[in-house]
Write an enzyme that holds these catalytic residues in place. Structure first.
Site, PDB file in Angstrom:
ATOM      1  N   CYS A   1       0.976  -1.221  -0.016  1.00 63.17           N
ATOM      2  CA  CYS A   1      -0.029   0.071   0.021  1.00 63.17           C
ATOM      3  C   CYS A   1       1.025   1.308  -0.034  1.00 63.17           C
ATOM      4  O   CYS A   1       1.746   1.369   0.794  1.00 63.17           O
ATOM      5  CB  CYS A   1      -0.950  -0.141   1.256  1.00 63.17           C
ATOM      6  SG  CYS A   1      -2.027   1.543   1.381  1.00 63.17           S
TER       7      CYS A   1
ATOM      8  N   HIS B   1      -9.295  -3.336  -2.654  1.00 63.33           N
ATOM      9  CA  HIS B   1      -8.439  -2.783  -1.834  1.00 63.33           C
ATOM     10  C   HIS B   1      -8.652  -1.498  -1.774  1.00 63.33           C
ATOM     11  O   HIS B   1      -8.559  -0.794  -0.581  1.00 63.33           O
ATOM     12  CB  HIS B   1      -6.906  -2.916  -2.515  1.00 63.33           C
ATOM     13  CG  HIS B   1      -5.972  -2.313  -1.774  1.00 63.33           C
ATOM     14  ND1 HIS B   1      -4.907  -3.002  -1.002  1.00 63.33           N
ATOM     15  CD2 HIS B   1      -5.540  -0.939  -1.808  1.00 63.33           C
ATOM     16  CE1 HIS B   1      -3.836  -2.111  -0.742  1.00 63.33           C
ATOM     17  NE2 HIS B   1      -4.527  -0.707  -1.071  1.00 63.33           N
ATOM     18  N   GLU B   2      -9.027  -0.748  -2.817  1.00 65.10           N
ATOM     19  CA  GLU B   2      -9.310   0.708  -2.733  1.00 65.10           C
ATOM     20  C   GLU B   2     -10.817   0.935  -2.074  1.00 65.10           C
ATOM     21  O   GLU B   2     -10.825   1.706  -1.145  1.00 65.10           O
ATOM     22  CB  GLU B   2      -9.533   1.159  -4.254  1.00 65.10           C
ATOM     23  CG  GLU B   2      -8.336   1.063  -5.204  1.00 65.10           C
ATOM     24  CD  GLU B   2      -6.944   1.324  -4.343  1.00 65.10           C
ATOM     25  OE1 GLU B   2      -5.952   0.791  -4.765  1.00 65.10           O
ATOM     26  OE2 GLU B   2      -7.051   2.287  -3.630  1.00 65.10           O
TER      27      GLU B   2
HETATM   28  O1  LIG Z   1      -4.627   2.136  -2.207  1.00 63.86           O
HETATM   29  C1  LIG Z   1      -3.795   1.880  -3.311  1.00 63.86           C
HETATM   30  N1  LIG Z   1      -2.450   1.798  -3.118  1.00 63.86           N
HETATM   31  O2  LIG Z   1      -2.000   1.714  -1.830  1.00 63.86           O
HETATM   32  C2  LIG Z   1      -1.564   1.382  -4.261  1.00 63.86           C
HETATM   33  C3  LIG Z   1      -1.514  -0.098  -4.265  1.00 63.86           C
HETATM   34  C4  LIG Z   1      -2.715  -0.908  -4.714  1.00 63.86           C
HETATM   35  C5  LIG Z   1      -2.710  -2.180  -4.996  1.00 63.86           C
HETATM   36  C6  LIG Z   1      -2.243  -3.039  -4.056  1.00 63.86           C
HETATM   37  C7  LIG Z   1      -2.709  -4.456  -4.277  1.00 63.86           C
HETATM   38  C8  LIG Z   1      -3.920  -4.178  -5.041  1.00 63.86           C
HETATM   39  C9  LIG Z   1      -3.988  -3.132  -5.199  1.00 63.86           C
HETATM   40  C10 LIG Z   1      -0.468  -0.229  -5.386  1.00 63.86           C
HETATM   41  O3  LIG Z   1      -0.506  -0.217  -6.497  1.00 63.86           O
HETATM   42  N2  LIG Z   1       0.869  -0.833  -4.955  1.00 63.86           N
HETATM   43  N3  LIG Z   1       1.082  -0.922  -3.502  1.00 63.86           N
HETATM   44  C11 LIG Z   1       2.372  -0.956  -3.055  1.00 63.86           C
HETATM   45  C12 LIG Z   1       3.464  -1.646  -4.037  1.00 63.86           C
HETATM   46  C13 LIG Z   1       3.200  -1.319  -5.391  1.00 63.86           C
HETATM   47  C14 LIG Z   1       1.838  -1.096  -5.996  1.00 63.86           C
HETATM   48  C15 LIG Z   1       1.393  -2.504  -6.271  1.00 63.86           C
HETATM   49  O4  LIG Z   1       0.759  -3.382  -5.906  1.00 63.86           O
HETATM   50  N4  LIG Z   1       1.399  -2.496  -7.906  1.00 63.86           N
HETATM   51  C16 LIG Z   1       1.237  -3.591  -8.466  1.00 63.86           C
HETATM   52  C17 LIG Z   1       0.556  -4.697  -8.131  1.00 63.86           C
HETATM   53  C18 LIG Z   1       0.422  -5.804  -9.069  1.00 63.86           C
HETATM   54  C19 LIG Z   1       0.467  -5.592 -10.441  1.00 63.86           C
HETATM   55  C20 LIG Z   1       1.178  -4.539 -10.860  1.00 63.86           C
HETATM   56  N5  LIG Z   1       1.678  -3.698  -9.858  1.00 63.86           N
HETATM   57 NI    NI Z   2      -3.556   1.179  -0.497  1.00 64.82          NI
END
Ligand SMILES: O=CN(O)C[C@@H](CC1CCCC1)C(=O)N1NCCC[C@H]1C(=O)Nc1ccccn1
Ligand code: NI
Length: 183
Positions: A110, A153-154
């Protein structure tokens, strides 16, 4: 432009609040915020821009993460069929879901959590969702795979829930009944 400094981190009370519905049609300020959130995701996925501004990559971003306790979030990611899923969901709802669950085999992270929290995060495998778009129409979508996980998640962020709230505290990698992993 939203930068990492604008993203609140765990411990900030706004992340544990239930966000308020957004008024439709969107006010100019809410519309600007919605567009800025989607732009953050696009910027964070552009290597040059992300590098230049020190942005952490994201596929989703919820308004409470930028300290606005309103029911809206942006998603920007390739979907299962090679299309791109890119939208802002206003007042999103899950209207139905599968019994089967899924989870990202590598766990979740996250942008508001500056640490690794290992463990499986159970999510519904398939969901039917409803939300209003910036353009003003109501959309009903059926999601599966990563889009379904990201949407959940959102939506959790709009209800003050963090991904690690779902991890089994006794055994973070315990098998989840009725679930199949998403590699
Ligand atoms: O609330 C919103 N957030 O906290 C951003 C989160 C949301 C995702 C987390 C799990 C599902 C939605 C986010 O995008 N990340 N979390 C931190 C690490 C990088 C990134 C990520 O998971 N990227 C990713 C995952 C799969 C495939 C490609 N990229
Ligand atoms: Ni998040």
């Amino acid at each position: 432009m939203i930068l990492m400094d604008d993203i609140v981190r765990e411990g900030h009370p706004v992340l544990r609040q239930v966000a308020a519905e957004v008024e439709l049609p969107l006010s100019a300020d809410d519309r600007q915020l919605a567009e800025d959130m989607l732009t953050y995701l696009k910027n964070s996925q552009d290597d040059e821009i992300a590098e230049k501004y020190g942005l952490r990559g994201g596929i989703g971003l919820a308004a409470p993460q930028v300290n606005v306790s309103k029911r809206m979030f942006a998603l920007h990611m390739p979907d299962d069929d090679g299309q791109f899923l890119s939208f802002v969901a206003l007042n999103p709802k899950i209207v139905s879901h599968s019994v089967e669950k899924t989870y990202l085999s590598g766990g979740e992270g996250c942008l508001s959590v500056d640490r690794e929290v290992p463990g499986y995060v159970p999510r519904y495998k398939r969901i039917t969702v409803k939300f209003h778009t910036i353009e003003g129409n109501e959309l009903k979508l059926r999601l599966k795979g990563l889009p379904a996980v990201a949407f959940q998640h959102e939506l959790d962020h709009l209800n003050g829930i963090m991904f690690y709230d779902h991890i089994n505290p006794v055994n973070p990698f315990s098998e989840i009944p009725d679930a199949s992993p998403l590699e």
